[in-house]
Write a protein that holds these residues in place. Structure first.
Motif, PDB file in Angstrom:
ATOM      1  N   HIS A 117      10.054  -4.699 -11.660  1.00  0.00           N
ATOM      2  CA  HIS A 117       9.286  -4.004 -12.908  1.00  0.00           C
ATOM      3  C   HIS A 117       9.734  -2.845 -13.177  1.00  0.00           C
ATOM      4  O   HIS A 117       8.820  -2.067 -13.708  1.00  0.00           O
ATOM      5  N   HIS A 118      10.894  -2.359 -12.973  1.00  0.00           N
ATOM      6  CA  HIS A 118      11.208  -0.978 -13.527  1.00  0.00           C
ATOM      7  C   HIS A 118      11.794  -0.843 -14.836  1.00  0.00           C
ATOM      8  O   HIS A 118      12.025   0.027 -15.530  1.00  0.00           O
ATOM      9  N   ASP A 119      12.407  -1.983 -15.372  1.00  0.00           N
ATOM     10  CA  ASP A 119      13.424  -1.723 -16.551  1.00  0.00           C
ATOM     11  C   ASP A 119      12.505  -1.729 -18.004  1.00  0.00           C
ATOM     12  O   ASP A 119      11.476  -2.453 -18.189  1.00  0.00           O
ATOM     13  N   ASP A 120      12.872  -0.863 -18.642  1.00  0.00           N
ATOM     14  CA  ASP A 120      12.119  -0.300 -19.891  1.00  0.00           C
ATOM     15  C   ASP A 120      11.486  -1.639 -20.566  1.00  0.00           C
ATOM     16  O   ASP A 120       9.978  -1.686 -20.617  1.00  0.00           O
ATOM     17  N   ILE A 125       8.731   3.915 -11.582  1.00  0.00           N
ATOM     18  CA  ILE A 125       9.047   4.000 -13.168  1.00  0.00           C
ATOM     19  C   ILE A 125       8.925   5.448 -13.421  1.00  0.00           C
ATOM     20  O   ILE A 125       9.666   6.034 -14.146  1.00  0.00           O
ATOM     21  N   HIS A 128      17.028   0.205  -6.711  1.00  0.00           N
ATOM     22  CA  HIS A 128      16.634  -0.366  -7.984  1.00  0.00           C
ATOM     23  C   HIS A 128      17.472  -0.669  -8.973  1.00  0.00           C
ATOM     24  O   HIS A 128      17.192  -1.660 -10.020  1.00  0.00           O
ATOM     25  N   LYS A 132      12.521   7.019 -15.148  1.00  0.00           N
ATOM     26  CA  LYS A 132      12.336   7.137 -16.664  1.00  0.00           C
ATOM     27  C   LYS A 132      12.320   8.837 -16.865  1.00  0.00           C
ATOM     28  O   LYS A 132      12.510   9.199 -17.901  1.00  0.00           O
ATOM     29  N   LEU A 139       5.578   4.237 -20.991  1.00  0.00           N
ATOM     30  CA  LEU A 139       5.516   3.753 -19.743  1.00  0.00           C
ATOM     31  C   LEU A 139       5.192   4.666 -18.472  1.00  0.00           C
ATOM     32  O   LEU A 139       4.526   4.343 -17.706  1.00  0.00           O
ATOM     33  N   ALA A 174       5.671   0.642  -7.568  1.00  0.00           N
ATOM     34  CA  ALA A 174       6.168   0.373  -8.884  1.00  0.00           C
ATOM     35  C   ALA A 174       5.913   1.487  -9.789  1.00  0.00           C
ATOM     36  O   ALA A 174       6.676   1.995 -10.532  1.00  0.00           O
ATOM     37  N   ARG A 206       9.822   4.988 -23.039  1.00  0.00           N
ATOM     38  CA  ARG A 206       9.853   5.244 -21.826  1.00  0.00           C
ATOM     39  C   ARG A 206       8.795   6.337 -21.383  1.00  0.00           C
ATOM     40  O   ARG A 206       8.074   6.216 -20.343  1.00  0.00           O
ATOM     41  N   ALA A 255       9.000  -3.482 -17.855  1.00  0.00           N
ATOM     42  CA  ALA A 255       8.645  -2.616 -16.660  1.00  0.00           C
ATOM     43  C   ALA A 255       6.886  -2.707 -16.805  1.00  0.00           C
ATOM     44  O   ALA A 255       6.321  -2.882 -18.069  1.00  0.00           O
ATOM     45  N   ALA A 289      16.918  -5.804 -13.875  1.00  0.00           N
ATOM     46  CA  ALA A 289      15.875  -5.398 -12.734  1.00  0.00           C
ATOM     47  C   ALA A 289      15.381  -6.791 -12.114  1.00  0.00           C
ATOM     48  O   ALA A 289      15.166  -6.575 -10.887  1.00  0.00           O
TER      49      ALA A 289
END
Ligand SMILES: [Fe+2]
Ligand SMILES: [Fe+2]
Length: 220
Positions: free
Chosen positions: A111-114, A128, A69, A132, A198, A124, A195, A117, A81
């Motif tokens: 789709h993982h970055d803050d 996450i 990732h 995080k 999220l 996904a 985070r 995301a 990402a």
């Protein structure tokens, strides 16, 4: 062709990008994003799906997405990402992975970055949650306490961190023991509020409620 986590872990190409990406982040002053971080993400993401009864194939895709990732950091931290997803597409396609599996992995990576995301699918969502919640002292590279930035303080202060899923209660709980000599609980919130929200969305996608307990206090 079914590409396994084992094949991905043993790929010299992927290992090179992980190492080089972490070198760039080290130069930029970021915390550890190397094999310790990505292996933990692979294992925790898969474990969430194992506990929720997802099939072995979904679990394996979560491991692969977790391991790969952060490779986009080799290009630039900004948009890593999306860059990482495009890199993973090329690598996994070349390895002969089936398009549906490539799609699941690159969707999770992308789709993982803050800031961008979103838990678009179970893989996904699990990634996450795994990414995080990786808060630990050993991610801090800076040895000089005086020059700690807020990320260093928060990670250094985390003496214990545990993510546990209770399927019957429908909860996933991050329990942290924070040494408040290094970091006030409010510092933690300043960095982690986005985070944690999220994580809440990711948990909801898996029909779970996200809970956060810091120093014995239930905060979420
Ligand atoms: Fe990342
Ligand atoms: Fe990460």
């Amino acid at each position: 062709m079914k590409i396994s986590y084992q094949m991905v872990r043993q790929s010299e190409e992927i290992r090179t990008y992980i190492t080089q990406a972490d070198h760039s982040l080290s130069a930029l002053g970021f915390t550890e994003h190397s094999f310790a971080h990505v292996t933990r993400c692979a294992e925790v993401a898969a474990d969430i799906l194992v506990q929720l009864g997802y099939d072995a194939h979904q679990q394996e895709l979560a491991r692969i997405a977790g391991f790969m990732h952060d490779i986009g950091n080799v290009v630039n931290r900004h948009d890593h990402a999306q860059t990482g997803a495009v890199m993973a597409f090329r690598i996994l396609d070349k390895m002969g992975m089936e398009p549906a599996d490539v799609a699941a992995v690159i969707t999770a990576i992308g789709h993982h970055d803050d800031s961008t995301a979103f838990p678009v699918n179970p893989v996904a969502a699990a990634l996450i949650l795994a990414d995080k919640t990786d808060v630990r002292r050993s991610r801090v590279r800076n040895k000089e306490h005086q020059s700690f930035d807020i990320h260093d303080r928060v990670n250094y202060a985390a003496e214990r961190s545990d993510l546990s899923l209770d399927k019957d209660a429908g909860t996933i709980t991050l329990t942290l023991t924070i040494n408040t000599e290094f970091c006030a609980v409010m510092d933690y919130f300043e960095i982690f509020l986005e985070r944690m929200l999220l994580c809440r969305r990711a948990a909801e996608h898996l029909s779970l409620q996200f809970k956060l307990v810091i120093n014995g206090l239930a905060l979420l």
